[in-house]
Design a protein around this motif. Structure first.
Motif, mmCIF file in Angstrom:
data_model
loop_
_atom_site.group_PDB
_atom_site.id
_atom_site.type_symbol
_atom_site.label_atom_id
_atom_site.label_comp_id
_atom_site.label_asym_id
_atom_site.label_seq_id
_atom_site.Cartn_x
_atom_site.Cartn_y
_atom_site.Cartn_z
ATOM 1 N N VAL A 54 37.249 13.452 40.180
ATOM 2 C CA VAL A 54 36.304 13.249 39.811
ATOM 3 C C VAL A 54 36.612 11.532 38.867
ATOM 4 O O VAL A 54 34.682 10.932 38.858
ATOM 5 N N VAL A 55 36.955 11.124 38.712
ATOM 6 C CA VAL A 55 37.217 9.542 37.750
ATOM 7 C C VAL A 55 37.154 8.423 38.921
ATOM 8 O O VAL A 55 36.500 8.223 38.715
ATOM 9 N N THR A 56 37.199 8.493 40.081
ATOM 10 C CA THR A 56 36.522 8.202 41.016
ATOM 11 C C THR A 56 35.662 7.682 42.734
ATOM 12 O O THR A 56 35.843 9.192 42.776
ATOM 13 N N PRO A 57 34.894 7.356 42.135
ATOM 14 C CA PRO A 57 34.177 6.872 44.403
ATOM 15 C C PRO A 57 34.885 7.415 44.613
ATOM 16 O O PRO A 57 34.929 7.420 45.937
ATOM 17 N N GLY A 58 36.448 7.163 45.069
ATOM 18 C CA GLY A 58 37.263 6.900 46.359
ATOM 19 C C GLY A 58 38.251 6.011 45.874
ATOM 20 O O GLY A 58 38.174 5.412 45.363
ATOM 21 N N PRO A 59 39.460 6.365 46.477
ATOM 22 C CA PRO A 59 40.136 5.188 46.409
ATOM 23 C C PRO A 59 40.127 3.886 46.470
ATOM 24 O O PRO A 59 39.590 3.472 46.950
ATOM 25 N N VAL A 60 40.791 3.463 46.345
ATOM 26 C CA VAL A 60 41.210 2.061 46.301
ATOM 27 C C VAL A 60 41.067 1.358 47.890
ATOM 28 O O VAL A 60 39.998 0.308 47.960
#
Length: 428
Positions: A356-362
């Motif tokens: 949940v810390v990220t909207p998606g992978p780089v």
């Protein structure tokens, strides 16, 4: 917050594990007046028991069981049921693509939300329960209501964008995170988290200048020393470079903030984003030696995450190792072998849950696989891989562009028209 404790794989900080039992002891000392109060304290104490000897997953599962008993003991107490649903959703099996725990949690929370439509915790935890591509549509109404429930809370303003992102509703995601960032203190986790989501959305809209402006605004603040800041700080410049296929820029990304000014060694999974982007940039710029240097760096960071007892992140960084290694192999002419390495990495990533810390992978492993097949393989196979990416993340600009290109190469007029139309809608 509880969702930060249990919805994020890897557990909570050492400080929180020390402070938790102290707070529970203080609660007992106040003289708990009712059996209900005593039961709540004892149910919570289960999580902290033997924390120096027992891993997070085991303790979180024990906490889930204790909260289930609490909810059954007090069936008319909605708060007990809400807390149980949070733990139930959080203790999911990443390999369970039926989302059994998440759906059970939602079944508990939905009736409570009907009774208490202004309950911020219920809205929040419902969004977490539906924060997966196949379930996201179920969370859309809740997402749109949540910000109105707590309009001055940065996290409440941001949370709807978890659903908007999964559904490819980029304008709504930007608006949600603009409001969240405005309500947050500069330099805090909430401000950086919102900025990362905003950059992700702007890039899908082709608005790179706006994305770069968000990045500069974020960098102007002094970052707070938390993982929730370190991760987006590293992710944001990496996203911009890779989304724009600016391979030289990606290969030369400096570490922000400078290592001597910020304790990156505490968060190897954040520093890994920098090595990942640099490795991709070098490989795509036909510099395999530089890419392999980043493979070595990523391997060290993977081992550092494992040493910190972060198995989820150690696995994620290991996937990054394989993506860069596969790209480096293709850069040195080993196309078939490199594509096979990328395929295995993509399958592994598809089987893991997004943090949940990220909207998606780089960048998704499968997107890099599709890119390499696009370059060296046949268009039908490339299109198939781009379509798999779009199943996980609809309206992803680079994947739609790849789908259009390969549908044209195949001479498939119907799919060319479908993806051209989708491309036009994206940029409105």
């Amino acid at each position: 917050m509880l969702d930060n404790t249990f919805n994020w794989p890897g557990g909570i900080s050492a400080k929180a594990l020390i402070e938790g039992p102290k707070e529970l002891h203080a609660a007992r000392r106040t003289g708990l007046k009712t059996q209900r109060e005593r039961d709540y304290v004892e149910a919570t104490s289960v999580f902290f028991k033997d924390h120096d000897k027992t891993d997070h997953h085991t303790r979180a599962k024990a906490f889930e069981v204790s909260l289930e008993k609490l909810a059954k003991l007090y069936p008319s107490d909605d708060e007990a049921s809400v807390l149980y649903a949070l733990l139930l959703s959080s203790n999911f099996d990443p390999a369970d693509k039926k989302y059994t725990n998440q759906m059970r949690a939602a079944e508990i929370l939905e009736p409570i939300f009907l009774k208490q439509p202004q309950h911020p915790g219920v809205a929040h935890f419902l969004i977490h329960s539906y924060d997966y591509p196949p379930l996201a549509q179920k969370g859309l109404e809740t997402a749109r209501r949540y910000a109105k429930i707590a309009p001055s809370a940065p996290h409440a303003l941001h949370m709807p964008s978890h659903i908007f992102t999964l559904l490819g509703q980029w304008r709504e995601s930007v608006a949600s995170n603009l409001a969240a960032r405005a309500a947050a203190r500069p330099g805090t986790q909430q401000a950086f988290h919102a900025s990362d989501y905003m950059i992700y959305a702007y890039l899908q809209l082709g608005e790179t200048d706006n994305a770069r402006q968000v990045l500069e605004q974020a960098r102007a603040a002094s970052p707070v020393d938390t993982f929730g800041v370190a991760y987006p700080y590293a992710a944001m410049p990496a996203r911009i470079a890779i989304e724009n296929a600016a391979w030289k820029e990606a290969a030369e990304l400096p570490l922000y903030p400078a290592a001597d000014a910020y304790p990156w060694q505490k968060y190897p999974q954040a520093e890994a984003l920098n090595a990942f982007a640099r490795g991709i940039g070098a490989a795509m710029n036909n510099e395999p030696a530089k890419a392999y240097a980043e493979v070595k760096r990523l391997t060290l960071l993977r081992d550092a995450a494992a040493a910190l007892k972060e198995p989820y992140w150690a696995d994620q960084v290991d996937i990054q190792v394989e993506v860069v290694r596969g790209l480096a192999m293709t850069a040195e002419g080993k196309h078939k072998e490199g594509i096979e390495v990328l395929r295995k990495a993509a399958d592994r990533e598809d089987g893991s849950a997004k943090h949940v810390v990220t909207p998606g992978p780089v960048v998704r492993a499968r997107q890099m696989l599709a890119t390499m097949i696009d370059k060296y393989g046949n268009p039908a196979e490339a299109l198939s891989e781009y379509e798999k990416v779009l199943l996980e993340q609809p309206e992803l600009y680079a994947a739609v562009v790849g789908a259009v290109r390969n549908a044209k190469r195949m001479g498939d007029a119907q799919k060319t028209a479908i993806y051209n139309s989708k491309l036009g809608e994206l940029r409105k």
